[in-house]
Design a protein around this motif. Structure first.
Motif, short mmCIF file in Angstrom:
data_model
loop_
_atom_site.label_atom_id
_atom_site.label_comp_id
_atom_site.label_asym_id
_atom_site.label_seq_id
_atom_site.Cartn_x
_atom_site.Cartn_y
_atom_site.Cartn_z
N PRO A 19 0.52 -0.93 0.18
CA PRO A 19 -0.28 0.08 0.25
C PRO A 19 0.81 1.22 -0.36
O PRO A 19 0.19 2.39 -0.65
N HIS A 20 2.50 1.36 0.50
CA HIS A 20 3.16 2.48 0.50
C HIS A 20 3.50 2.96 -0.35
O HIS A 20 3.59 4.47 -0.64
N GLN A 53 5.15 8.87 -8.72
CA GLN A 53 3.81 9.58 -8.62
C GLN A 53 3.85 8.69 -9.70
O GLN A 53 2.23 7.85 -10.26
N ARG A 96 -9.00 4.44 -0.03
CA ARG A 96 -8.31 4.99 -1.05
C ARG A 96 -8.51 4.32 -2.56
O ARG A 96 -8.70 5.18 -3.62
N PHE A 97 -9.13 3.07 -2.74
CA PHE A 97 -9.29 2.59 -3.96
C PHE A 97 -10.25 1.47 -4.07
O PHE A 97 -10.57 0.35 -4.99
N ALA A 131 4.00 5.43 -8.65
CA ALA A 131 2.41 4.65 -8.34
C ALA A 131 1.47 4.43 -9.04
O ALA A 131 0.57 3.49 -8.78
N GLU A 161 -4.47 10.95 9.38
CA GLU A 161 -5.16 10.85 7.68
C GLU A 161 -6.53 10.09 8.22
O GLU A 161 -6.59 8.59 9.02
N TYR A 171 0.35 7.30 7.52
CA TYR A 171 -1.05 7.87 7.95
C TYR A 171 -1.58 8.47 8.79
O TYR A 171 -2.51 8.24 9.68
N VAL A 203 -6.63 1.82 4.70
CA VAL A 203 -5.71 2.96 3.60
C VAL A 203 -6.49 2.37 2.33
O VAL A 203 -7.23 3.43 1.54
N MET A 204 -5.82 1.29 2.02
CA MET A 204 -6.39 0.78 0.72
C MET A 204 -8.05 0.70 0.80
O MET A 204 -8.48 0.77 -0.55
N THR A 225 0.80 5.10 -2.56
CA THR A 225 -0.26 5.93 -2.34
C THR A 225 0.60 6.86 -1.36
O THR A 225 0.39 7.61 -1.22
#
Length: 424
Positions: free
Chosen positions: A258-259, A284, A338-339, A287, A403, A400, A334-335, A262
């Protein structure tokens, strides 16, 4: 005694249901109340198979000031993980069947996430002589890897792939050319140049994957059965090497963390070593390429590479601080945050449950009757800020922190037993 989880929703459904568990397996859905036994309220959450972590550093034996089985597996359970594969770069290295048995026995007594032990490919992870692979497998090793070190000797890796393949085992590699990486502490590029910090180029990853893929191809052509898994892919160039291998029909799989999806090397402008990781955070563009790899199926699974250190270690100068980012208990939020929409929730669940199982050669998890009762109930809507002070992990920090995320685990069940509940 049966356990029934009530008030939960399956993916794609708004209907509230109940699932009953007996002897560590799913007995059935929406059974009569006289079969429920003990009940636990799922609080309207979404239920999926518990997550599988293919790559975590639990630091036991010998590095327990950073993490130990109790803290690491509690953190994993709090993060929704039912199964955790630990890495062997401990003190001593996990290259002895007795160490595997000791770890398994200790973990089983904890009643937390289930431990699976990966063993060193080479003795002492020195890359010189293969470990006793057959004995390690017999003791319960699920994977061979020298993670934490790169396999510089191509002949030794070739022998390891041959031998492991004959045992039906996967070899997992930290794919970096050590001579190209040199003393790099972050991605080589615009940011490293601006900071005057030694860089680690994407070529180090891509070149090593290319070499390893050619070894696999050569063995495969000769009727051998090597299985290569590339850990924590970080770059577009590295991903393309794996994509090419798959086009050739080679038995090569990969994971992304994940890092790397993101965070970028821009974070290092702060000189904060919390963001120092190996392989490093890239650009980026990298990523974005990794995300495309999730979409097109090049990436097989998500692994956190949870790597706890003491706070004092991570507060050292960027050049001296150890590599590693800890955050296993927030990886799913997190995942998810974000996704989940960009990927689709079913795809995200697959990458963090069935994907690791396929890489390891395990049965794919299921919510059907008769399947093992390893389950995660999460809250898809409630937002909460990341507060590392509340972590089960000994590492009370993560990239994170602060966040706002959603998708927080409500309940983690492992083998039919509640391993984590957000209500305590």
């Amino acid at each position: 005694m049966n356990l029934t989880i009530t008030n939960v929703k399956r993916l794609g459904s708004s209907e509230r249901e109940s699932v009953t568990i007996e002897d560590g397996k799913i007995l059935g859905w929406n059974l009569p109340e006289d079969q429920h036994g003990e009940t636990v309220d799922g609080r309207g959450g979404t239920i999926i198979p518990a997550l599988t972590e293919p790559h975590a550093h639990l630091r036991e034996p010998g590095q327990t000031e950073k993490e130990d089985l109790a803290s690491g597996l509690a953190a994993a359970a709090a993060g929704g993980y039912g199964n955790v594969v630990c890495m062997p770069n401990t003190t001593p290295v996990i290259d002895d069947p007795a160490i595997i048995r000791t770890l398994q026995d200790k973990a089983a007594a904890l009643g937390l996430a289930r431990l699976h032990v990966s063993a060193a490919l080479t003795k002492g992870q020195k890359g010189e002589q293969l470990a006793e692979l057959s004995a390690l497998k017999e003791a319960g090793a699920v994977m061979f890897t020298d993670d934490g070190r790169t396999n510089e000797n191509a002949r030794v890796l070739r022998l390891g792939l041959e031998y492991a393949g004959s045992l039906g085992m996967v070899v997992s590699v930290h794919a970096e050319d050590a001579t190209l990486r040199a003393d790099g502490v972050m991605n080589e590029g615009e940011v490293s140049q601006a900071l005057g910090v030694p860089g680690n180029p994407t070529a180090a990853e891509a070149a090593r994957i290319a070499r390893d893929v050619e070894i696999v191809a050569w063995l495969h052509e000769r009727g051998n059965s090597p299985r290569l898994h590339v850990q924590h892919l970080s770059s577009a160039a590295g991903l393309e090497r794996v994509r090419e291998a798959k086009r050739r029909g080679l038995p090569v799989t990969c994971e992304v963390s994940p890092h790397h999806l993101t965070l970028t090397d821009e974070k290092l402008r702060s000189f904060d070593a919390v963001y120092k990781v190996a392989p490093p955070l890239r650009t980026q563009a990298d990523a974005d390429a990794l995300f495309e790899g999730l979409l097109d199926g090049t990436v097989d699974c998500i692994g956190t590479d949870h790597a706890p250190h003491t706070r004092a270690e991570k507060e050292r100068d960027l050049l001296e601080a150890p590599f590693g980012i800890p955050y296993i208990e927030v990886a799913w939020p997190v995942m998810y945050t974000r996704f989940a929409e960009k990927l689709g929730l079913e795809k995200l669940v697959d990458l963090m449950t069935a994907g690791p199982a396929r890489v390891l050669g395990w049965p794919e998890p299921s919510l059907e009757a008769g399947a093992p009762a390893d389950l995660l109930v999460f809250d898809p809507d409630t937002e909460r800020k990341v507060n590392p002070a509340t972590f089960q992990s000994k590492a009370k920090f993560c990239p994170y922190a602060g966040e706002t995320l959603k998708g927080w685990p409500v309940l983690t069940v492992v083998g039919g037993v509640v391993a984590y509940s957000s209500e305590g």
